[in-house]
Design a protein around this motif. Sequence first.
Motif, PDB file in Angstrom:
ATOM      1  N   MET A  69       0.812  -1.212   0.000  1.00 48.56           N
ATOM      2  CA  MET A  69       0.000   0.000   0.000  1.00 48.56           C
ATOM      3  C   MET A  69       0.852   1.272   0.000  1.00 48.56           C
ATOM      4  SD  MET A  69      -3.063  -1.359   0.149  1.00 48.56           S
ATOM      5  CE  MET A  69      -4.272  -0.243   0.881  1.00 48.56           C
ATOM      6  N   GLY A  70       2.179   1.085  -0.093  1.00 47.21           N
ATOM      7  CA  GLY A  70       3.064   2.241  -0.022  1.00 47.21           C
ATOM      8  C   GLY A  70       4.189   2.184  -1.030  1.00 47.21           C
ATOM      9  N   LYS A  71       5.333   2.779  -0.661  1.00 48.37           N
ATOM     10  CA  LYS A  71       6.484   2.844  -1.554  1.00 48.37           C
ATOM     11  C   LYS A  71       7.775   2.624  -0.774  1.00 48.37           C
ATOM     12  CE  LYS A  71       4.387   6.180  -4.763  1.00 48.37           C
ATOM     13  NZ  LYS A  71       4.512   7.529  -5.372  1.00 48.37           N
ATOM     14  N   VAL A  72       8.777   2.110  -1.485  1.00 44.30           N
ATOM     15  CA  VAL A  72      10.134   1.999  -0.952  1.00 44.30           C
ATOM     16  C   VAL A  72      11.029   2.848  -1.846  1.00 44.30           C
ATOM     17  CG1 VAL A  72      12.028   0.468  -0.331  1.00 44.30           C
ATOM     18  CG2 VAL A  72       9.674  -0.360  -0.180  1.00 44.30           C
ATOM     19  N   THR A  73      11.810   3.725  -1.241  1.00 39.64           N
ATOM     20  CA  THR A  73      12.688   4.616  -1.994  1.00 39.64           C
ATOM     21  C   THR A  73      14.138   4.383  -1.583  1.00 39.64           C
ATOM     22  OG1 THR A  73      10.948   6.302  -2.088  1.00 39.64           O
ATOM     23  CG2 THR A  73      13.192   7.019  -2.576  1.00 39.64           C
ATOM     24  N   VAL A  74      15.021   4.279  -2.565  1.00 39.85           N
ATOM     25  CA  VAL A  74      16.448   4.109  -2.298  1.00 39.85           C
ATOM     26  C   VAL A  74      17.219   5.204  -3.029  1.00 39.85           C
ATOM     27  CG1 VAL A  74      18.462   2.604  -2.527  1.00 39.85           C
ATOM     28  CG2 VAL A  74      16.223   1.604  -2.059  1.00 39.85           C
ATOM     29  N   LYS A  75      18.092   5.905  -2.302  1.00 44.83           N
ATOM     30  CA  LYS A  75      18.959   6.922  -2.886  1.00 44.83           C
ATOM     31  C   LYS A  75      20.406   6.518  -2.629  1.00 44.83           C
ATOM     32  CE  LYS A  75      15.628  10.688  -2.120  1.00 44.83           C
ATOM     33  NZ  LYS A  75      15.406  12.007  -1.470  1.00 44.83           N
ATOM     34  N   TYR A  76      21.168   6.369  -3.707  1.00 45.97           N
ATOM     35  CA  TYR A  76      22.552   5.917  -3.543  1.00 45.97           C
ATOM     36  C   TYR A  76      23.418   6.350  -4.717  1.00 45.97           C
ATOM     37  CZ  TYR A  76      21.927   2.121  -7.008  1.00 45.97           C
ATOM     38  OH  TYR A  76      21.725   1.384  -8.156  1.00 45.97           O
ATOM     39  N   SER A  77      24.728   6.211  -4.559  1.00 41.77           N
ATOM     40  CA  SER A  77      25.671   6.469  -5.637  1.00 41.77           C
ATOM     41  C   SER A  77      26.314   5.155  -6.054  1.00 41.77           C
ATOM     42  CB  SER A  77      26.739   7.470  -5.195  1.00 41.77           C
ATOM     43  OG  SER A  77      26.166   8.745  -4.998  1.00 41.77           O
ATOM     44  N   ARG A  78      26.690   5.074  -7.350  1.00 42.31           N
ATOM     45  CA  ARG A  78      27.046   3.793  -7.955  1.00 42.31           C
ATOM     46  C   ARG A  78      28.520   3.749  -8.398  1.00 42.31           C
ATOM     47  NH1 ARG A  78      23.001   2.512 -12.569  1.00 42.31           N
ATOM     48  NH2 ARG A  78      23.676   0.390 -12.045  1.00 42.31           N
ATOM     49  N   PRO A  79      29.392   3.242  -7.556  1.00 37.42           N
ATOM     50  CA  PRO A  79      30.800   3.142  -7.955  1.00 37.42           C
ATOM     51  C   PRO A  79      31.019   2.071  -9.013  1.00 37.42           C
ATOM     52  CG  PRO A  79      30.439   2.042  -5.861  1.00 37.42           C
ATOM     53  CD  PRO A  79      29.152   2.732  -6.202  1.00 37.42           C
ATOM     54  N   ASN A  80      32.091   2.224  -9.788  1.00 39.85           N
ATOM     55  CA  ASN A  80      32.512   1.232 -10.773  1.00 39.85           C
ATOM     56  C   ASN A  80      33.759   0.510 -10.267  1.00 39.85           C
ATOM     57  OD1 ASN A  80      30.627   1.693 -13.064  1.00 39.85           O
ATOM     58  ND2 ASN A  80      31.523   3.741 -13.009  1.00 39.85           N
ATOM     59  N   ILE A  81      33.948  -0.702 -10.718  1.00 39.36           N
ATOM     60  CA  ILE A  81      35.092  -1.485 -10.251  1.00 39.36           C
ATOM     61  C   ILE A  81      36.401  -0.922 -10.792  1.00 39.36           C
ATOM     62  CG2 ILE A  81      36.166  -3.754 -10.234  1.00 39.36           C
ATOM     63  CD1 ILE A  81      33.368  -4.971 -10.518  1.00 39.36           C
ATOM     64  N   LYS A  82      36.456  -0.618 -12.080  1.00 41.36           N
ATOM     65  CA  LYS A  82      37.629  -0.026 -12.725  1.00 41.36           C
ATOM     66  C   LYS A  82      38.895  -0.849 -12.494  1.00 41.36           C
ATOM     67  CE  LYS A  82      35.910   4.735 -12.494  1.00 41.36           C
ATOM     68  NZ  LYS A  82      36.151   6.105 -11.977  1.00 41.36           N
ATOM     69  N   GLY A  83      38.766  -2.163 -12.592  1.00 38.93           N
ATOM     70  CA  GLY A  83      39.937  -3.021 -12.485  1.00 38.93           C
ATOM     71  C   GLY A  83      40.400  -3.304 -11.071  1.00 38.93           C
ATOM     72  N   ARG A  84      39.707  -2.759 -10.081  1.00 36.61           N
ATOM     73  CA  ARG A  84      40.109  -2.964  -8.691  1.00 36.61           C
ATOM     74  C   ARG A  84      39.454  -4.199  -8.094  1.00 36.61           C
ATOM     75  NH1 ARG A  84      38.347   2.984  -6.859  1.00 36.61           N
ATOM     76  NH2 ARG A  84      36.647   2.366  -8.259  1.00 36.61           N
ATOM     77  N   SER A  85      39.878  -4.556  -6.913  1.00 32.46           N
ATOM     78  CA  SER A  85      39.283  -5.679  -6.189  1.00 32.46           C
ATOM     79  C   SER A  85      38.184  -5.145  -5.276  1.00 32.46           C
ATOM     80  CB  SER A  85      40.337  -6.397  -5.344  1.00 32.46           C
ATOM     81  OG  SER A  85      39.728  -7.283  -4.417  1.00 32.46           O
ATOM     82  N   ILE A  86      36.974  -5.677  -5.431  1.00 33.10           N
ATOM     83  CA  ILE A  86      35.868  -5.226  -4.580  1.00 33.10           C
ATOM     84  C   ILE A  86      36.148  -5.550  -3.124  1.00 33.10           C
ATOM     85  CG2 ILE A  86      33.428  -5.573  -4.018  1.00 33.10           C
ATOM     86  CD1 ILE A  86      32.901  -6.062  -6.963  1.00 33.10           C
ATOM     87  N   SER A  87      36.531  -6.794  -2.849  1.00 35.56           N
ATOM     88  CA  SER A  87      36.703  -7.248  -1.468  1.00 35.56           C
ATOM     89  C   SER A  87      37.916  -6.652  -0.776  1.00 35.56           C
ATOM     90  CB  SER A  87      36.787  -8.774  -1.414  1.00 35.56           C
ATOM     91  OG  SER A  87      37.878  -9.241  -2.183  1.00 35.56           O
ATOM     92  N   ALA A  88      38.893  -6.184  -1.558  1.00 36.37           N
ATOM     93  CA  ALA A  88      40.101  -5.625  -0.949  1.00 36.37           C
ATOM     94  C   ALA A  88      40.142  -4.106  -0.993  1.00 36.37           C
ATOM     95  CB  ALA A  88      41.344  -6.190  -1.650  1.00 36.37           C
ATOM     96  N   ASP A  89      39.691  -3.528  -2.116  1.00 30.72           N
ATOM     97  CA  ASP A  89      39.849  -2.084  -2.316  1.00 30.72           C
ATOM     98  C   ASP A  89      38.579  -1.262  -2.118  1.00 30.72           C
ATOM     99  OD1 ASP A  89      42.502  -2.645  -3.121  1.00 30.72           O
ATOM    100  OD2 ASP A  89      41.834  -3.014  -5.179  1.00 30.72           O
ATOM    101  N   LEU A  90      37.421  -1.825  -2.450  1.00 31.94           N
ATOM    102  CA  LEU A  90      36.201  -1.029  -2.508  1.00 31.94           C
ATOM    103  C   LEU A  90      35.230  -1.291  -1.367  1.00 31.94           C
ATOM    104  CD1 LEU A  90      35.675  -1.438  -6.348  1.00 31.94           C
ATOM    105  CD2 LEU A  90      36.587   0.566  -5.159  1.00 31.94           C
ATOM    106  N   ALA A  91      34.968  -2.543  -1.094  1.00 36.51           N
ATOM    107  CA  ALA A  91      34.060  -2.927   0.006  1.00 36.51           C
ATOM    108  C   ALA A  91      34.700  -4.087   0.745  1.00 36.51           C
ATOM    109  CB  ALA A  91      32.694  -3.327  -0.554  1.00 36.51           C
ATOM    110  N   PRO A  92      35.736  -3.791   1.541  1.00 39.66           N
ATOM    111  CA  PRO A  92      36.519  -4.843   2.191  1.00 39.66           C
ATOM    112  C   PRO A  92      35.686  -5.749   3.097  1.00 39.66           C
ATOM    113  CG  PRO A  92      37.642  -2.727   2.337  1.00 39.66           C
ATOM    114  CD  PRO A  92      36.258  -2.448   1.830  1.00 39.66           C
ATOM    115  N   TYR A  93      36.007  -7.028   3.066  1.00 42.64           N
ATOM    116  CA  TYR A  93      35.333  -7.984   3.938  1.00 42.64           C
ATOM    117  C   TYR A  93      35.515  -7.569   5.409  1.00 42.64           C
ATOM    118  CZ  TYR A  93      34.970 -11.354   0.048  1.00 42.64           C
ATOM    119  OH  TYR A  93      34.661 -11.989  -1.133  1.00 42.64           O
ATOM    120  N   GLY A  94      34.430  -7.688   6.157  1.00 41.66           N
ATOM    121  CA  GLY A  94      34.489  -7.449   7.600  1.00 41.66           C
ATOM    122  C   GLY A  94      34.417  -6.006   8.029  1.00 41.66           C
ATOM    123  N   GLU A  95      34.316  -5.087   7.065  1.00 36.25           N
ATOM    124  CA  GLU A  95      34.257  -3.663   7.398  1.00 36.25           C
ATOM    125  C   GLU A  95      32.915  -3.060   7.003  1.00 36.25           C
ATOM    126  OE1 GLU A  95      37.524  -1.422   5.875  1.00 36.25           O
ATOM    127  OE2 GLU A  95      39.036  -2.894   6.531  1.00 36.25           O
TER     128      GLU A  95
END
Length: 281
Positions: free
Chosen positions: A41-67
């Motif tokens: 009966m309502g709405k869900v709204t999400v506002k965010y920014s969208r990074p690109n990988i650009k050859g980097r490691s997601i788990s090490a450089d961008l969104a590290p495990y455990g952090e």
Amino acid sequence: MKKISILFTAVICSLITLNADAQLRMPQSSSSQTLIQEFGMGKVTVKYSRPNIKGRSISADLAPYGEVWRTGANDATVISFSDAVTLEGNAVAAGEYALFTIPGKDEWTIILNKETKQWGAYSYKQSEDVLRFKVKTAKLKEKVETFTITFNDVTTSTARLDLIWGNIRVPVNMTTDVDSKVMAGIDEAMKGEKKPYYPAAVYYFENGKDLTKALEWISIAEAGDQKAPWFKYQKARIQLKMGDKAGAAQTAKAGIEAAKAMNNAEYIRLNGKILADAGGR
């Protein structure tokens, strides 16, 4: 005079440089996106920014495990619910929350936090958390370069919020209480002068309610407009589900004729399908 002239020239050059800098426009390296999904009966709204990988490691450089991660780029991602929902079995009140996550190899921790006006996760405080829970990740066959949040498998009362990046998808199942609100609304509307016979009958049929009541209501709606093939189609559906194949066939035939009179190919087809299912010709 020469010194004054040199100083004046330097000031002018500085002002020109500052003005040029002020006018410089450049695209954000991480584009922003706002999603608005009707849900229940309502709405869900999400506002965010969208990074690109650009050859980097997601788990090490961008969104590290455990952090703790901002679940995007720039400002912390914000999710808002206009009505109460349930996320993976956890009740969430209507409101606005910062959406943080803690990435892991096989599961992520999903966090809803009270403080929505944050840059990144640098000032994140666990004491401001409203909810924490863990979800298992799923593997993707194709790599997704740009971090993406989407809503999938959306029904009137269920949906899935997917966080997608690289070769993983993080699914968050959502539910909301629609039935009790709709049923209360039908009961109240039926007390008024303009009774919603047609939509109420369709809701009863599609949600496993009292079919006898649904048939009564759709019959009243049909009697009010014998030329409407959609009334006959819905009535035939109800009759068929109740096991009255003969009645369903008769109603569907009438629906086909009404649809032909309106040159409505859609309801010729729909009523024809009911007729075939009822064993008619």
